[in-house]
Motif scaffolding. Structure first.
Motif, PDB file in Angstrom:
ATOM      1  N   ALA A  29     -29.063  17.479 -11.755  1.00 57.73           N
ATOM      2  CA  ALA A  29     -29.252  17.875 -10.362  1.00 57.73           C
ATOM      3  C   ALA A  29     -28.777  16.777  -9.413  1.00 57.73           C
ATOM      4  CB  ALA A  29     -30.722  18.212 -10.106  1.00 57.73           C
ATOM      5  N   ALA A  30     -29.064  15.517  -9.761  1.00 56.27           N
ATOM      6  CA  ALA A  30     -28.628  14.400  -8.924  1.00 56.27           C
ATOM      7  C   ALA A  30     -27.109  14.253  -8.945  1.00 56.27           C
ATOM      8  CB  ALA A  30     -29.290  13.109  -9.387  1.00 56.27           C
ATOM      9  N   ALA A  31     -26.488  14.548 -10.092  1.00 48.63           N
ATOM     10  CA  ALA A  31     -25.022  14.486 -10.172  1.00 48.63           C
ATOM     11  C   ALA A  31     -24.391  15.537  -9.261  1.00 48.63           C
ATOM     12  CB  ALA A  31     -24.573  14.698 -11.619  1.00 48.63           C
ATOM     13  N   TYR A  32     -24.981  16.721  -9.202  1.00 49.38           N
ATOM     14  CA  TYR A  32     -24.494  17.737  -8.264  1.00 49.38           C
ATOM     15  C   TYR A  32     -24.646  17.246  -6.826  1.00 49.38           C
ATOM     16  CZ  TYR A  32     -23.653  21.660 -11.463  1.00 49.38           C
ATOM     17  OH  TYR A  32     -23.115  22.492 -12.415  1.00 49.38           O
ATOM     18  N   GLU A  33     -25.733  16.525  -6.549  1.00 50.76           N
ATOM     19  CA  GLU A  33     -25.939  15.996  -5.203  1.00 50.76           C
ATOM     20  C   GLU A  33     -24.841  14.996  -4.835  1.00 50.76           C
ATOM     21  OE1 GLU A  33     -29.369  13.584  -2.658  1.00 50.76           O
ATOM     22  OE2 GLU A  33     -29.889  14.599  -4.539  1.00 50.76           O
ATOM     23  N   VAL A  34     -24.404  14.200  -5.807  1.00 45.73           N
ATOM     24  CA  VAL A  34     -23.304  13.267  -5.572  1.00 45.73           C
ATOM     25  C   VAL A  34     -22.045  14.037  -5.169  1.00 45.73           C
ATOM     26  CG1 VAL A  34     -21.741  11.616  -6.676  1.00 45.73           C
ATOM     27  CG2 VAL A  34     -24.205  11.462  -7.082  1.00 45.73           C
ATOM     28  N   ASP A  50     -18.413   0.897   1.713  1.00 45.25           N
ATOM     29  CA  ASP A  50     -17.834  -0.413   1.971  1.00 45.25           C
ATOM     30  C   ASP A  50     -18.168  -1.375   0.837  1.00 45.25           C
ATOM     31  OD1 ASP A  50     -20.479  -1.417   2.388  1.00 45.25           O
ATOM     32  OD2 ASP A  50     -20.388  -0.752   4.464  1.00 45.25           O
ATOM     33  N   GLU A  51     -17.568  -2.555   0.888  1.00 43.29           N
ATOM     34  CA  GLU A  51     -17.679  -3.492  -0.229  1.00 43.29           C
ATOM     35  C   GLU A  51     -19.120  -3.931  -0.476  1.00 43.29           C
ATOM     36  OE1 GLU A  51     -15.642  -7.649  -1.841  1.00 43.29           O
ATOM     37  OE2 GLU A  51     -14.966  -6.720   0.031  1.00 43.29           O
ATOM     38  N   ALA A  52     -19.883  -4.177   0.586  1.00 47.99           N
ATOM     39  CA  ALA A  52     -21.272  -4.619   0.413  1.00 47.99           C
ATOM     40  C   ALA A  52     -22.099  -3.532  -0.273  1.00 47.99           C
ATOM     41  CB  ALA A  52     -21.881  -4.976   1.765  1.00 47.99           C
ATOM     42  N   THR A  53     -21.871  -2.278   0.099  1.00 47.26           N
ATOM     43  CA  THR A  53     -22.603  -1.177  -0.528  1.00 47.26           C
ATOM     44  C   THR A  53     -22.187  -1.019  -1.980  1.00 47.26           C
ATOM     45  OG1 THR A  53     -22.750  -0.040   1.605  1.00 47.26           O
ATOM     46  CG2 THR A  53     -23.142   1.275  -0.372  1.00 47.26           C
ATOM     47  N   ARG A  54     -20.890  -1.163  -2.251  1.00 48.61           N
ATOM     48  CA  ARG A  54     -20.430  -1.052  -3.634  1.00 48.61           C
ATOM     49  C   ARG A  54     -21.038  -2.140  -4.499  1.00 48.61           C
ATOM     50  NH1 ARG A  54     -15.279  -0.497  -1.430  1.00 48.61           N
ATOM     51  NH2 ARG A  54     -14.611  -2.427  -2.434  1.00 48.61           N
ATOM     52  N   ASP A  55     -21.139  -3.355  -3.966  1.00 48.44           N
ATOM     53  CA  ASP A  55     -21.752  -4.440  -4.728  1.00 48.44           C
ATOM     54  C   ASP A  55     -23.210  -4.125  -5.048  1.00 48.44           C
ATOM     55  OD1 ASP A  55     -19.464  -5.938  -4.848  1.00 48.44           O
ATOM     56  OD2 ASP A  55     -19.947  -7.195  -3.115  1.00 48.44           O
ATOM     57  N   ARG A  56     -23.908  -3.550  -4.078  1.00 47.83           N
ATOM     58  CA  ARG A  56     -25.311  -3.197  -4.306  1.00 47.83           C
ATOM     59  C   ARG A  56     -25.420  -2.106  -5.368  1.00 47.83           C
ATOM     60  NH1 ARG A  56     -27.859   0.800  -1.886  1.00 47.83           N
ATOM     61  NH2 ARG A  56     -26.379   0.863  -0.150  1.00 47.83           N
ATOM     62  N   LEU A  57     -24.543  -1.120  -5.308  1.00 45.09           N
ATOM     63  CA  LEU A  57     -24.549  -0.055  -6.306  1.00 45.09           C
ATOM     64  C   LEU A  57     -24.171  -0.590  -7.682  1.00 45.09           C
ATOM     65  CD1 LEU A  57     -22.884   2.831  -4.267  1.00 45.09           C
ATOM     66  CD2 LEU A  57     -25.296   2.632  -4.898  1.00 45.09           C
ATOM     67  N   ASP A  58     -23.210  -1.516  -7.727  1.00 47.06           N
ATOM     68  CA  ASP A  58     -22.820  -2.123  -9.002  1.00 47.06           C
ATOM     69  C   ASP A  58     -23.990  -2.874  -9.626  1.00 47.06           C
ATOM     70  OD1 ASP A  58     -20.296  -1.133  -8.684  1.00 47.06           O
ATOM     71  OD2 ASP A  58     -19.388  -3.023  -8.057  1.00 47.06           O
ATOM     72  N   GLU A  59     -24.735  -3.587  -8.801  1.00 48.92           N
ATOM     73  CA  GLU A  59     -25.886  -4.346  -9.300  1.00 48.92           C
ATOM     74  C   GLU A  59     -26.942  -3.406  -9.878  1.00 48.92           C
ATOM     75  OE1 GLU A  59     -29.071  -7.765  -7.774  1.00 48.92           O
ATOM     76  OE2 GLU A  59     -27.666  -6.835  -6.365  1.00 48.92           O
ATOM     77  N   LEU A 327     -32.259   6.890 -13.624  1.00 45.03           N
ATOM     78  CA  LEU A 327     -30.889   7.305 -13.334  1.00 45.03           C
ATOM     79  C   LEU A 327     -30.796   8.318 -12.193  1.00 45.03           C
ATOM     80  CD1 LEU A 327     -27.933   7.009 -14.041  1.00 45.03           C
ATOM     81  CD2 LEU A 327     -28.245   8.658 -15.896  1.00 45.03           C
ATOM     82  N   PRO A 328     -31.678   9.320 -12.102  1.00 38.76           N
ATOM     83  CA  PRO A 328     -31.579  10.244 -10.962  1.00 38.76           C
ATOM     84  C   PRO A 328     -31.685   9.533  -9.612  1.00 38.76           C
ATOM     85  CG  PRO A 328     -32.950  11.195 -12.671  1.00 38.76           C
ATOM     86  CD  PRO A 328     -32.683   9.775 -13.089  1.00 38.76           C
ATOM     87  N   ASP A 329     -32.589   8.555  -9.508  1.00 37.90           N
ATOM     88  CA  ASP A 329     -32.712   7.815  -8.238  1.00 37.90           C
ATOM     89  C   ASP A 329     -31.436   7.051  -7.932  1.00 37.90           C
ATOM     90  OD1 ASP A 329     -35.244   8.692  -7.671  1.00 37.90           O
ATOM     91  OD2 ASP A 329     -36.250   6.962  -8.558  1.00 37.90           O
ATOM     92  N   GLU A 333     -28.952   7.523  -4.754  1.00 38.14           N
ATOM     93  CA  GLU A 333     -28.513   6.385  -3.934  1.00 38.14           C
ATOM     94  C   GLU A 333     -27.000   6.430  -3.735  1.00 38.14           C
ATOM     95  OE1 GLU A 333     -28.778   1.473  -4.040  1.00 38.14           O
ATOM     96  OE2 GLU A 333     -29.660   2.680  -5.653  1.00 38.14           O
ATOM     97  N   VAL A 334     -26.263   6.773  -4.793  1.00 41.88           N
ATOM     98  CA  VAL A 334     -24.807   6.919  -4.683  1.00 41.88           C
ATOM     99  C   VAL A 334     -24.473   8.041  -3.706  1.00 41.88           C
ATOM    100  CG1 VAL A 334     -22.707   7.555  -5.935  1.00 41.88           C
ATOM    101  CG2 VAL A 334     -24.361   6.010  -6.996  1.00 41.88           C
ATOM    102  N   ALA A 335     -25.214   9.145  -3.799  1.00 44.03           N
ATOM    103  CA  ALA A 335     -24.961  10.277  -2.905  1.00 44.03           C
ATOM    104  C   ALA A 335     -25.150   9.873  -1.441  1.00 44.03           C
ATOM    105  CB  ALA A 335     -25.888  11.434  -3.265  1.00 44.03           C
ATOM    106  N   LYS A 336     -26.201   9.133  -1.150  1.00 48.07           N
ATOM    107  CA  LYS A 336     -26.435   8.686   0.223  1.00 48.07           C
ATOM    108  C   LYS A 336     -25.316   7.768   0.704  1.00 48.07           C
ATOM    109  CE  LYS A 336     -31.488   9.016   0.056  1.00 48.07           C
ATOM    110  NZ  LYS A 336     -32.762   8.257   0.086  1.00 48.07           N
ATOM    111  N   ALA A 337     -24.839   6.902  -0.202  1.00 48.69           N
ATOM    112  CA  ALA A 337     -23.768   5.981   0.167  1.00 48.69           C
ATOM    113  C   ALA A 337     -22.478   6.743   0.457  1.00 48.69           C
ATOM    114  CB  ALA A 337     -23.547   4.959  -0.945  1.00 48.69           C
ATOM    115  N   LEU A 338     -22.183   7.764  -0.321  1.00 49.62           N
ATOM    116  CA  LEU A 338     -20.976   8.562  -0.081  1.00 49.62           C
ATOM    117  C   LEU A 338     -21.093   9.349   1.218  1.00 49.62           C
ATOM    118  CD1 LEU A 338     -20.279   9.888  -3.695  1.00 49.62           C
ATOM    119  CD2 LEU A 338     -18.790   8.380  -2.362  1.00 49.62           C
ATOM    120  N   ALA A 339     -22.269   9.907   1.474  1.00 48.28           N
ATOM    121  CA  ALA A 339     -22.446  10.683   2.701  1.00 48.28           C
ATOM    122  C   ALA A 339     -22.305   9.811   3.941  1.00 48.28           C
ATOM    123  CB  ALA A 339     -23.812  11.365   2.680  1.00 48.28           C
TER     124      ALA A 339
END
Length: 354
Positions: A29-34, A50-59, A327-329, A333-339
């Motif tokens: 369900a979370a993957a569909y949200e992405v 942006d780069e700062a958000t990507r770094d946070r997601l990578d971490e 993992l769903p959370d 978080e990725v979905a919010k960053a993309l939006a």
């Protein structure tokens, strides 16, 4: 390994950390949200954080066992260095320049026609050079220059289906080299994928193959609970057909006394016609090679062998599975960053390439 009736079989059994059925459902369900959260700029390119958000997601992804941040940083550093050299170096021959273009390229998704997630919408997955130009490598005539994806249906509670072609053949009379479909039936818990390969050149009968993958999550958990049909097909199954050989592989799970999953992995190969005994010889050679590698690696713990590589894969799965409830959370978080992603103020092409 078994070779009865000239049908070779390789098998391996391993124990892995279980993942709850509910967690799988929440993750899907979370993957569909992405996917729903993706936004595109005026030219159709996917907007990325942006780069700062990507770094946070990578971490966060690294804490879940999904990625190696150091490897990601190294890959980005190598891309930047290749792009810098391509811009500033003089006297590069064609081969060296092509190598640098490939090393400095990034993947980018473009919505080319239709509306995002609407039926018949067409996307293009391309490799872009540092200048934002779709990469056309020297092997493009073999069909690996880009992938076209057409959405056939989208129903998060029913059936979602896409078809793909590599290279992207929309607007062209040329046939794709690799094509197929991916279908997810949410109600049935069923994921299926097909692939058809037609390599160009002489001897088309040797250059063609078909394949399919089926993952039935309902059947997987039924097998673990002991409620599945004993005569049913394994819940995870791969089939491939070539003019010389038919290959079938599958995974069958069961529970250990301590609650872990015991998974049996099996690979069957059946040669066609006069190639039937030949395949038995090939598998015998593979088995002998594996045994020699294991023997040669004795006393050398750093030397990779098939057995050690399997053990490393199990450890990697165990780490991800242990973190699966989180993992769903992460995906949300990725979905919010993309939006929230916006184009670069400079109007970069494409925006925010990783």
């Amino acid at each position: 390994m078994e070779t009865g009736d000239t049908v070779p079989r390789l098998s391996h059994t391993f124990d892995i950390t279980p993942v709850a059925r509910e967690v799988v459902g929440e993750t899907v369900a979370a993957a569909y949200e992405v996917a729903r959260s993706c936004r595109f700029d005026g030219r159709g390119w996917l907007l990325t954080p942006d780069e700062a958000t990507r770094d946070r997601l990578d971490e966060h992804a690294e804490s879940l066992g999904l990625v190696d941040r150091e490897a990601l940083r190294e890959a980005r550093r190598e891309r930047r260095e290749a792009a810098e050299r391509l811009r500033n170096a003089t006297g590069l021959d064609a081969e060296e320049a092509e190598t640098l273009r490939v090393r400095s390229s990034v993947l980018a998704l473009q919505l080319q026609s239709g509306h995002h997630l609407a039926p018949r919408t067409h996307y293009h997955l391309a490799e872009l050079t540092a200048e934002g130009v779709p990469l056309e490598p020297v092997y493009a005539d073999q069909g690996w220059s880009g992938t076209g994806v057409t959405l056939l249906s989208w129903d998060e509670h029913g059936t979602s289906r896409v078809e793909y072609a590599m290279p992207d053949t929309v607007g062209s009379d040329e046939p794709p080299v690799t094509s197929g479909t991916v279908t997810h039936d949410a109600a049935a818990g069923l994921l299926t994928a097909t692939a058809s390969i037609r390599l160009p050149g002489r001897g088309a009968w040797l250059r063609s193959a078909e394949g399919s993958l089926t993952v039935d999550t309902h059947a997987w958990y039924a097998a673990l609970e002991g409620t599945g049909d004993a005569g049913a097909a394994p819940p995870a199954r791969l089939e491939a057909a070539h003019r010389l050989v038919d290959i079938t592989a599958w995974l069958s799970p069961s529970l250990t006394p301590d609650g872990r999953w015991t998974v049996e992995a099996v690979l069957d190969a059946r040669g066609r016609g006069p190639f039937r005994p030949f395949m038995a010889m090939v598998f015998w050679a593979l088995r002998t090679s594996f045994r020699r590698e294991e023997k040669a690696a004795a006393g050398h713990p750093d030397r990779p062998t098939p057995r050690r590589q399997l053990a490393e894969a199990v450890r990697a799965w165990d780490r991800v599975a242990a973190n699966a409830p989180r993992l769903p959370d992460y995906l949300r978080e990725v979905a919010k960053a993309l939006a929230a992603a916006r184009p670069k103020p400079s109007g970069g092409y494409p925006p925010h390439t990783p």
